[in-house]
Design a protein around this motif. Structure first.
Motif: not given
Lengths: 658, 257
Positions: A40, A45, A62, A67-68, A170, A173
């Motif tokens: 991601t 992402a 991830c 994911p960030r 992100y 997403l």
């Protein structure tokens, strides 16, 4: 035979023609198609978000807790785009040309031209998402310069550009997660690809909290799992960055291309001791305003500020007057190594050079600010104070980080820097559609090999990641899935899933049953040392041959003597790490083989046997004008397939930054 | 700067998983260099534990350059330790001296359950973002990036708020475990930009509703969050959020979608 599937027609029309003629999937069918995205970062992402927006059912994975966190977040300096907002002669063609030249003529023309074309859309998209790029007082977007380029085309957000772009992707997403188009799997790591009838149809993932293996079906699998720089142990990559997803894909038939093309970044904080766990980059953007020098005298032990101007060797400005401190990364790194090897290095280890801001702080920013404020004949102290404020705004977070790590204040004394592993241009081989040599398996971003040739220009990784995810894969994936609309989701009780899971399970059990005496970390460190010394900034035949033998021995030792504490069905970071290091131990060998096979120097790949009289990389276009795509034939046995590179528009020449 | 080595005593929270209780364990480490990062000191300890056949300490970390937001240790009663504006991974051992005892705990908050040892589950933050922490624009819809000039002052303020790394130190520092600094940073970042204008009312209402649902507490107005934030996110963002929330609440036509 590998088919790159480059569309016919004129270079500048290829992508437009492709979009006009590629197969489409209608909205109702998109909802029936499932797509797996691994990773991601910017590529993953953006792909997951864009595909979710189109209506596909996306499953994104991830290994981090969110994911960030993906490592794109750490990118500092900026993102290139051929906007020509500065009216300084930029264009799509020029960005294309600079990228091909920067890559030392080892990238595909068609892919790179497409990248340059969509670069302009990326900036627009990011602004619309709320990415807070740096702006001028008039409210318009600001630009800075990066290496290997004579225009200002880099968009940025202080020294946190990667963070801001990733947060944008992100958020896009998470919006799709909220809408139910994307299902997010955090703390999951892909272990294998499931193949059914010659096509990628799913994955086996390990839940890193429970340790359980889980099966997921997809009509296609998109890998966006990043680069493999951590094979060197010490690199600027995040601790968790790994090759596992790409490597397991390689084992399922995906060719691995140009594995030896590694980028050593010239400006990183030097190693301070054996405890070092990672290296920290100081953005290339600092070379806009920092001047690199070493003392003119060998083994000079004076403090930097005690060395008078006339006794300093600004060696990049001396050797490359046209580009000066802004030569490409591979050139700058080798020049630093050359000075240190010759005995001019600084600091306690003598493996460092100075990056000095004093000159521009006073003469560029200080004077400009003084003029702005109408201060006549300002003294140096005033100039330093005024200049400092501007430098703080441009690079403040980097200066703070340098001080935290080294305990020295870079506003007062020059930074000490040395090259470090930063990025891998090599990766899974993909065609124009970004599909690997396995049907239905795509690869985006740093994980693929396609756009940067033998050396990547600064601020182009973010550009490629977002180009692939936002603007390329939405078209090329549809072109593939249009023929898959009649395929019903395959239940994960299918034999292919069961068998793939059993194999992963067996490998994990094997790892856990070794119960040796040496830690995973100790193997990783030893591997890194071999790679850095023999497959690092300079390579030669003898060293590479030795490295291959040493890596084989180390791998054998690993599978006999590694100690992994804890159990399988629990959170076990040591097991996660062992799983990744085992793959690095195989990849390392392939990198050395590739470096050995390519008996020329190009970009970041410097073979000592192949250099010009003044020590520059010497290519052999007559012999090596190809992509090296390695196919795995059996356990650690590879076959080389060559994809010839045809330059139709650009005429390759010896790179010249003088 | 003078380099030195030190011997330390560590009291670290150990907890097998979310279901079981935890307790402090005491460890000794020696010859720690002042040049190490705090996490490198933990690497040394873990290597030592593995060699002794003991369980290493699980902790979250990734980029080790202060930007990914993964590291999260509560050190001597303060999230991320003694240095101002610094993440755990950027804290270096020159902050300590020979003979020190260092107490290390996970983030403590109902909305951040412990997963193992020093690792907590911060997925509540992702769900708060899902509730509205974005601008609803699909890929490919954008006009030219320079079509709307944005005053530099606003762009800079938006950037300062957007610097949040989502680590959760603000929650860990707050005695009510409020997530308001995190949330307000996002609301401010987007509300300060013309692109974020259209959705700003719904955004504030929906994100706050999600925050309450996750079990975060209400703001104490003591500013503990701002004091420990590694990215120095300012508490004025909370004031801006309150304004957004109030005006959004008064406009009764807004509803959760």
């Amino acid at each position: 035979m590998l088919d790159s599937k480059i569309p016919a027609g004129k270079l500048e029309d290829k992508w437009t023609d492709y979009k006009g003629h590629c197969k489409l999937v209608n909205p109702a069918n998109k909802r029936k198609l499932e797509v797996i995205v691994i990773g991601t970062g910017l590529a993953g992402a953006s792909a997951a978000a864009a595909l979710g927006e189109q209506g596909y059912q996306v499953k994104a994975f991830c290994f981090q807790d969110s994911p960030r966190r993906a490592h794109s977040i750490a990118a500092q300096g900026g993102i290139n785009a051929a906007k020509n907002y500065q009216n300084d002669g930029d264009s799509v063609f020029r960005l294309f040309y600079d990228t091909i030249k920067g890559g030392d003529y080892r990238a595909r023309e068609a892919n790179v031209h497409r990248l340059a074309e969509v670069s302009v859309n990326i900036i627009d998209q990011c602004v619309a998402q709320g990415v807070p790029f740096a702006r001028e007082y008039g409210g318009l977007l600001n630009n800075r310069s990066f290496g290997g380029v004579q225009v200002k085309r880099t968009f940025y957000a202080a020294g946190q550009t990667g963070q801001q772009l990733l947060i944008g992707a992100y958020q896009a997403l998470e919006r799709q997660v909220a809408l139910g188009n994307v299902k997010m799997y955090n703390r999951h790591e892909m272990q294998d690809i499931v193949m059914i009838d010659g096509k990628a149809r799913g994955i086996i993932a390990r839940n890193l909290i429970s340790g359980q293996l889980e099966r997921f079906f997809g009509h296609a699998v998109v890998l966006a799992s990043g680069g493999y720089g951590n094979v060197f142990y010490l690199s600027t990559n995040a601790m968790g960055s790994n090759v596992t997803a790409a490597w397991r894909a390689h084992k399922k038939g995906a060719h691995f291309a140009n594995p030896c093309f590694t980028q050593i970044h010239p400006t990183c904080i030097p190693v301070s001791g054996d405890h070092q766990s990672k290296l920290t980059l100081m953005s290339e953007s600092l070379r806009n305003d920092g001047r690199i020098w070493v003392p003119k005298k060998q083994n000079d032990t004076r403090k930097a500020n005690d060395i008078p101007e006339e006794e300093r060797d600004y060696y990049l400005e001396r050797r490359y007057p046209a580009f000066g401190n802004l030569v490409p990364r591979d050139v700058a790194s080798r020049a630093a190594k050359e000075r240190c090897d010759a005995g001019y290095g600084v600091g306690t280890t003598k493996q460092a050079v100075y990056l000095d801001f004093k000159y521009n702080l006073i003469n560029k920013y200080g004077k400009a600010e003084a003029n702005k404020h109408g201060i006549q004949n300002p003294d140096t102290e005033t100039l330093v104070r005024l200049g400092k404020e501007v430098v703080k705004e441009e690079y403040g977070n980097l200066f703070d980080m340098y001080e935290k790590i080294t305990g020295e204040n870079p506003y007062e004394v020059p930074m000490r820097i040395y090259p470090a592993v930063h990025y891998t241009m090599g990766g899974l081989w993909v065609d124009y559609d970004l599909m690997t040599s396995v049907k239905g398996m795509f690869c985006l971003g740093e994980a693929n090999f396609s756009d940067h040739g033998a050396n990547r220009l600064g601020a182009s990784a973010l550009m490629q990641g977002l180009a692939d995810g936002y603007f390329v894969i939405p078209y090329t994936l549809g072109n593939y899935l249009a023929d898959e609309i009649s395929v019903k989701p395959i239940p994960t009780t299918d034999r292919a899933f069961v068998e793939a899971e059993a194999k992963v399970n067996e490998r994990i059990n094997r790892l856990m049953s070794i119960q040796g005496t040496q830690t995973v970390e100790s193997f990783h460190k030893r591997l890194g040392k071999i790679m850095w010394e023999k497959c690092g900034m300079a390579r030669n035949e003898q060293g590479l041959k030795e490295a291959i033998q040493e890596i084989r021995a180390l791998r054998e030792d690993f599978w006999k003597n590694v100690r992994i504490p804890g159990g399988i069905y629990e959170m076990n970071p040591e097991l996660d790490k062992a799983n990744r290091v085992a793959d690095f131990l195989e990849l390392g060998e392939l990198m050395c083989m590739d470096a050995l096979e390519r008996n020329e120097s190009c970009g970041g790949h410097f073979r000592e046997e192949s250099q010009t009289p003044d020590g520059e990389a010497l290519r052999h276009d007559d012999q090596y004008m190809y992509v090296s795509a390695w196919k795995l034939n059996g356990e650690n046995s590879w076959e080389l397939e060559k994809e010839p590179l045809n330059y139709e528009v650009i005429k390759p020449t010896q790179r010249n930054y003088k | 700067m003078e380099h030195y080595n030190m011997n330390l005593t560590l009291k670290v929270w150990k907890q097998k998983n979310a279901e079981t209780g935890g307790k402090f364990e005491t460890y000794k480490v020696s010859n720690i260099s002042s040049e190490m990062s705090f996490l490198e000191m933990f690497d040394v300890l873990n290597e030592q534990l593995i060699r002794e056949g003991k369980e290493p300490i699980a902790f979250d970390h990734d980029c080790r350059e202060g930007i990914c937001g993964m590291c999260s240790m509560y050190i001597n009663g303060r999230p991320h330790g003694p240095w101002h504006g610094t993440t755990t991974c950027q804290l270096h051992m020159r902050a300590f001296k020979d003979g020190d005892t260092i107490v290390v705990e996970p983030w403590r908050a109902k909305a951040f359950p412990v997963v193992k040892d020093l690792i907590v589950d911060r997925s509540a933050f992702d769900r708060i973002i899902q509730a509205g922490g974005y601008i609803s624009v699909n890929t490919g819809n954008a006009q030219d990036g320079n079509a709307i000039p944005i005053p530099k002052e606003n762009a800079d303020k938006a950037f300062a708020a957007a610097a949040c790394i989502g680590c959760g130190a603000c929650v860990a520092a707050c005695k009510n475990s409020s997530a308001l600094l995190f949330l307000s940073a996002k609301v401010s970042h987007l509300a300060l930009l013309p692109q974020g204008e259209a959705e700003k009312k719904d955004r504030a209402l929906n994100m706050i509703a999600q925050m309450d649902k996750e079990g975060f507490g209400s703001c104490t107005n003591t500013g503990a969050c701002e004091a420990v934030c590694p990215k120095e996110i300012e508490i004025t963002n909370i004031a801006r959020l309150n304004r957004e929330y109030l005006t959004a609440g008064l406009a009764s036509d807004t509803k959760k979608h």
